[in-house]
Scaffold this motif. Structure first.
Motif, PDB file in Angstrom:
ATOM      1  N   TRP A  94       0.838  -1.202   0.000  1.00  0.00           N
ATOM      2  CA  TRP A  94       0.000   0.000   0.000  1.00  0.00           C
ATOM      3  C   TRP A  94       0.872   1.250   0.000  1.00  0.00           C
ATOM      4  N   TYR A  95       2.090   1.138   0.560  1.00  0.00           N
ATOM      5  CA  TYR A  95       2.985   2.290   0.647  1.00  0.00           C
ATOM      6  C   TYR A  95       3.876   2.436  -0.584  1.00  0.00           C
ATOM      7  N   GLY A  96       4.109   1.361  -1.303  1.00  0.00           N
ATOM      8  CA  GLY A  96       4.946   1.446  -2.490  1.00  0.00           C
ATOM      9  C   GLY A  96       5.450   0.080  -2.907  1.00  0.00           C
ATOM     10  N   PRO A  97       6.102  -0.001  -4.072  1.00  0.00           N
ATOM     11  CA  PRO A  97       6.589  -1.284  -4.590  1.00  0.00           C
ATOM     12  C   PRO A  97       7.660  -1.902  -3.705  1.00  0.00           C
ATOM     13  N   LEU A  98       7.626  -3.239  -3.626  1.00  0.00           N
ATOM     14  CA  LEU A  98       8.561  -3.985  -2.791  1.00  0.00           C
ATOM     15  C   LEU A  98       9.616  -4.676  -3.634  1.00  0.00           C
ATOM     16  N   ARG A  99      10.771  -4.860  -3.043  1.00  0.00           N
ATOM     17  CA  ARG A  99      11.816  -5.667  -3.660  1.00  0.00           C
ATOM     18  C   ARG A  99      11.721  -7.116  -3.201  1.00  0.00           C
ATOM     19  N   SER A 100      11.494  -7.281  -1.901  1.00  0.00           N
ATOM     20  CA  SER A 100      11.417  -8.644  -1.370  1.00  0.00           C
ATOM     21  C   SER A 100      10.747  -8.643  -0.005  1.00  0.00           C
ATOM     22  N   VAL A 101      10.248  -9.809   0.374  1.00  0.00           N
ATOM     23  CA  VAL A 101       9.696 -10.044   1.707  1.00  0.00           C
ATOM     24  C   VAL A 101      10.271 -11.359   2.213  1.00  0.00           C
ATOM     25  N   GLN A 102      10.938 -11.304   3.366  1.00  0.00           N
ATOM     26  CA  GLN A 102      11.549 -12.503   3.932  1.00  0.00           C
ATOM     27  C   GLN A 102      10.870 -12.837   5.249  1.00  0.00           C
ATOM     28  N   LEU A 103      10.316 -14.040   5.338  1.00  0.00           N
ATOM     29  CA  LEU A 103       9.659 -14.495   6.556  1.00  0.00           C
ATOM     30  C   LEU A 103      10.638 -15.286   7.413  1.00  0.00           C
ATOM     31  N   SER A 104      10.731 -14.950   8.679  1.00  0.00           N
ATOM     32  CA  SER A 104      11.569 -15.701   9.606  1.00  0.00           C
ATOM     33  C   SER A 104      10.764 -16.896  10.118  1.00  0.00           C
ATOM     34  N   ARG A 105      11.396 -18.067  10.129  1.00  0.00           N
ATOM     35  CA  ARG A 105      10.690 -19.297  10.507  1.00  0.00           C
ATOM     36  C   ARG A 105      11.435 -20.026  11.623  1.00  0.00           C
ATOM     37  N   PHE A 106      10.693 -20.821  12.348  1.00  0.00           N
ATOM     38  CA  PHE A 106      11.305 -21.650  13.383  1.00  0.00           C
ATOM     39  C   PHE A 106      12.152 -22.733  12.711  1.00  0.00           C
TER      40      PHE A 106
END
Length: 251
Positions: A94-106
């Protein structure tokens, strides 16, 4: 003599009552209305040259780095464990284009641990997204803050500008980078199916427990290693994979 006869008689100009004012013209010689003439002429906006855009982006990154932050990157914590990457992307896009999203996992279960790293294409947009700090999702209040520069991120940034390392004596390992955050050991085994793999070591962030986007693959023989090196820039899950000889200070 009547008064009207004493007044000087002047013959009116035959076209004076019907004469129209000459229309005003703009600098291109085109007529414009009085209303338009009263308003200042506004030139159409032009996109800045590409050089200026690149310079501005570099300035943003330099400023962020000077403050001790990763350019364009924020950390979102306190997220519901059931939240998906698609939902997180939708929230921050909603704020602007993303380069990447990284989810931290157990590490043991691989389940989402409520922590995500979101990288925008602009540091300015990343700062605006801090408005989400304290935003309530379900029965939880999320925390959004700028991502601080760590020693590992500094090493990664420097490594991007270094040439590929030479093969050291007895080396049977390869550095495999630019991997998808969701890549699995089976994916890599299938990717290097023409080589004999001894083991795969994923790089894990000690602070967050999340995958760092690269790994080291140990091969059983030199032939298998050379086949893997020859696959440099081959595509895996939509990404060109970086493959190079492993060195002891990596990982």
């Amino acid at each position: 003599m009547a008064a009207e006869d004493q007044a000087p008689r002047t013959k009116p100009h035959p076209d004076k009552s019907k004469k129209r004012k000459k229309p005003k013209k703009d600098k291109w010689g085109q007529p414009f209305s009085v209303a338009a003439a009263e308003e200042p002429l506004v030139e159409p906006e032009q996109e800045p040259p590409a050089e200026d855009v690149e310079a501005a982006a570099e300035a943003e990154e330099t400023a962020a780095a000077a403050e001790g932050y990763e350019p364009g990157k924020v950390v979102a914590s306190g997220l519901p464990y059931t939240m998906t990457e698609v939902e997180i992307r939708k929230l921050f896009e909603w704020y602007g284009p993303l380069r990447s999203v990284q989810l931290s996992r157990f590490p043991d279960s691989g389940n989402f641990r409520g922590l995500a790293f979101v990288c925008f294409e602009s540091d300015e947009v990343a700062i605006k997204s801090l408005e989400l700090d304290g935003f309530k999702i379900g029965n939880r209040f999320m925390r959004v803050e700028r991502c601080r520069v760590t020693a590992s991120s500094n090493r990664k940034r420097k490594a991007e500008f270094q040439a590929d390392p030479d093969k050291s004596e007895g080396c049977l390992s390869a550095y495999v980078g630019n991997l998808s955050w969701n890549v699995t050991e089976k994916d890599l085994q299938d990717f290097f199916k023409s080589s004999k793999i001894a083991s795969i070591r994923f790089a894990i962030d000690k602070r967050t427990g999340g995958f760092r986007g690269f790994c080291h693959v140990d091969f059983q023989d030199d032939e298998s290693l050379e086949k893997a090196i020859g696959m440099n820039q081959s595509e895996l899950q939509g990404r060109p994979v970086k493959i190079a000889y492993s060195v002891s200070n990596r990982g």
